[in-house]
Design a protein around this motif. Structure first.
Motif, short mmCIF file in Angstrom:
data_model
loop_
_atom_site.label_atom_id
_atom_site.label_comp_id
_atom_site.label_asym_id
_atom_site.label_seq_id
_atom_site.Cartn_x
_atom_site.Cartn_y
_atom_site.Cartn_z
N ALA A 1 6.64 -8.18 -10.43
CA ALA A 1 7.89 -7.68 -9.85
C ALA A 1 8.93 -7.46 -10.94
CB ALA A 1 8.41 -8.66 -8.80
N TRP A 2 9.00 -8.39 -11.88
CA TRP A 2 9.96 -8.28 -12.97
C TRP A 2 9.66 -7.06 -13.82
CZ3 TRP A 2 8.97 -8.86 -18.30
CH2 TRP A 2 10.10 -8.92 -19.09
N ALA A 3 8.38 -6.79 -14.03
CA ALA A 3 7.99 -5.69 -14.90
C ALA A 3 8.12 -4.32 -14.25
CB ALA A 3 6.53 -5.87 -15.36
N GLN A 4 8.23 -4.28 -12.95
CA GLN A 4 8.33 -3.00 -12.27
C GLN A 4 9.69 -2.37 -12.49
OE1 GLN A 4 5.86 -1.40 -10.69
NE2 GLN A 4 4.57 -3.06 -11.38
N PRO A 5 9.73 -1.06 -12.64
CA PRO A 5 11.02 -0.40 -12.75
C PRO A 5 11.80 -0.58 -11.46
CG PRO A 5 9.21 1.17 -13.00
CD PRO A 5 8.62 -0.17 -12.71
N ALA A 6 13.04 -0.95 -11.58
CA ALA A 6 13.85 -1.22 -10.40
C ALA A 6 14.64 0.00 -9.95
CB ALA A 6 14.80 -2.38 -10.68
N ALA B 1 13.66 9.77 -13.06
CA ALA B 1 14.10 8.87 -11.98
C ALA B 1 13.56 9.34 -10.64
CB ALA B 1 15.63 8.81 -11.93
N ASP B 2 13.59 10.64 -10.42
CA ASP B 2 13.05 11.18 -9.18
C ASP B 2 11.56 10.89 -9.05
OD1 ASP B 2 15.58 12.11 -8.59
OD2 ASP B 2 15.14 14.20 -9.14
N ASP B 3 10.83 11.04 -10.16
CA ASP B 3 9.39 10.74 -10.15
C ASP B 3 9.14 9.27 -9.84
OD1 ASP B 3 8.95 13.37 -10.85
OD2 ASP B 3 8.48 12.94 -12.96
N LEU B 4 9.92 8.39 -10.45
CA LEU B 4 9.71 6.95 -10.26
C LEU B 4 10.18 6.47 -8.90
CD1 LEU B 4 10.64 5.65 -13.80
CD2 LEU B 4 8.37 5.89 -12.78
N ARG B 5 11.14 7.16 -8.32
CA ARG B 5 11.64 6.77 -7.01
C ARG B 5 10.51 6.78 -5.98
NH1 ARG B 5 16.03 9.84 -7.29
NH2 ARG B 5 17.17 8.25 -8.43
N GLY B 6 9.55 7.65 -6.17
CA GLY B 6 8.41 7.72 -5.27
C GLY B 6 7.56 6.47 -5.28
N GLN B 7 7.62 5.68 -6.33
CA GLN B 7 6.84 4.45 -6.42
C GLN B 7 7.48 3.29 -5.66
OE1 GLN B 7 6.17 3.16 -10.39
NE2 GLN B 7 4.60 4.67 -10.79
N ARG B 8 8.72 3.42 -5.29
CA ARG B 8 9.45 2.30 -4.70
C ARG B 8 8.72 1.72 -3.49
NH1 ARG B 8 15.22 3.88 -3.86
NH2 ARG B 8 15.25 3.59 -6.08
N ARG C 1 7.03 -2.06 -2.96
CA ARG C 1 7.39 -2.93 -1.84
C ARG C 1 6.14 -3.37 -1.08
NH1 ARG C 1 12.47 0.57 0.10
NH2 ARG C 1 13.99 -0.27 -1.34
N ALA C 2 5.24 -2.42 -0.82
CA ALA C 2 4.01 -2.74 -0.08
C ALA C 2 3.16 -3.74 -0.85
CB ALA C 2 3.22 -1.47 0.21
N LEU C 3 3.04 -3.55 -2.15
CA LEU C 3 2.27 -4.50 -2.96
C LEU C 3 2.93 -5.87 -2.97
CD1 LEU C 3 1.22 -2.23 -5.98
CD2 LEU C 3 -0.22 -3.06 -4.11
N HIS C 4 4.24 -5.90 -3.04
CA HIS C 4 4.95 -7.18 -3.02
C HIS C 4 4.70 -7.90 -1.70
CE1 HIS C 4 8.04 -10.12 -3.85
NE2 HIS C 4 8.56 -9.88 -2.66
N GLU C 5 4.78 -7.17 -0.60
CA GLU C 5 4.52 -7.76 0.72
C GLU C 5 3.09 -8.30 0.79
OE1 GLU C 5 6.51 -8.48 3.34
OE2 GLU C 5 8.12 -7.88 1.97
N GLN D 1 1.79 3.49 -14.89
CA GLN D 1 2.26 4.85 -14.57
C GLN D 1 3.75 4.99 -14.87
OE1 GLN D 1 1.39 5.43 -10.46
NE2 GLN D 1 -0.80 5.71 -10.76
N ALA D 2 4.53 3.99 -14.46
CA ALA D 2 5.97 4.04 -14.68
C ALA D 2 6.28 3.99 -16.17
CB ALA D 2 6.66 2.88 -13.96
N SER D 3 5.57 3.15 -16.89
CA SER D 3 5.79 3.02 -18.33
C SER D 3 5.50 4.34 -19.04
CB SER D 3 4.90 1.91 -18.87
OG SER D 3 5.00 1.81 -20.26
N LYS D 4 4.41 5.00 -18.66
CA LYS D 4 4.08 6.29 -19.26
C LYS D 4 5.16 7.33 -18.95
CE LYS D 4 -0.94 5.92 -19.40
NZ LYS D 4 -2.22 6.42 -18.89
N ARG D 5 5.64 7.32 -17.72
CA ARG D 5 6.68 8.30 -17.34
C ARG D 5 7.97 8.06 -18.11
NH1 ARG D 5 9.21 12.03 -17.43
NH2 ARG D 5 10.02 13.29 -15.72
N MET D 6 8.33 6.79 -18.28
CA MET D 6 9.55 6.47 -19.02
C MET D 6 9.39 6.84 -20.50
SD MET D 6 10.94 2.98 -17.26
CE MET D 6 9.46 2.07 -17.52
#
Length: 185
Positions: A37-42, A92-99, A103-107, A136-141
């Motif tokens: 969770a900490w490592a995920q882009p917020a 940011a728009d690309d990463l917003r899709g991962q939100r 959440r589902a993985l966290h649940e 994926q997020a790291s590569k996009r950033m």
């Protein structure tokens, strides 16, 4: 010592060992979820801890004040600022899709953890899914940073790198101070 006493002592040791093993497993699973969770882009404006050598992509991703603050002092032209804002807004728009996926993985992690028996295989599978999403997020950033780097001059990049280094030192000092000042339990 009688056989009964020996058997009772063995059971006690075995039960303690099992408790320690289960406790360790619970801690390991909880740590996995916490680290993932900490490592995920917020998302925009959240900052990105752990992105060593990069200019706070989480803060810049929204293309707003974070980008402007990053470019302040670099003598960036309005054209450069506009291009870089667009780069980080697209990221940011690309990463917003991962939100929702995060959440589902966290649940799912909470469900695994709360189950009567913790399923280590399910926890490992979840960790791998979280890691893949983070990758994926790291590569996009990184791509956004590389694209922004192409817009800046070598002198601007050098100046920005020096500022990022100074900011990293300040953050490390702050974290060290917080560790020293944290009350011991």
């Amino acid at each position: 010592m009688s056989r009964t006493e020996i058997a009772a002592a063995r059971r006690s040791v075995g039960q303690r060992g099992m408790k320690w093993m289960l406790s360790g497993m619970v801690v390991a699973v909880a740590a996995t979820f916490a680290l993932s969770a900490w490592a995920q882009p917020a998302g925009p404006g959240a900052g990105m801890h752990g992105m060593h050598g990069m200019a706070e992509p989480g803060m810049m991703m929204g293309g707003g004040r974070g980008v402007d603050r990053m470019l302040d002092g670099l003598n960036a032209s309005e054209a450069q600022r506009s291009q870089i804002r667009q780069i980080f807004k697209a990221a940011a728009d690309d990463l917003r899709g991962q939100r929702e996926q995060r959440r589902a993985l966290h649940e799912r992690g909470l469900q695994i953890f709360a189950a009567p028996t913790v399923d280590a295989a399910a926890a490992e599978q979840l960790r791998q899914q979280m890691q893949a999403l983070h990758e994926q997020a790291s590569k996009r950033m990184l791509q956004a940073m590389l694209d922004a780097g192409k817009v800046l001059t070598p002198e601007q990049r050098a100046k920005l790198a020096e500022r990022m280094k100074q900011r990293g030192e300040i953050m490390r000092e702050r974290m060290d101070r917080m560790q020293r000042e944290r009350p011991r339990q």
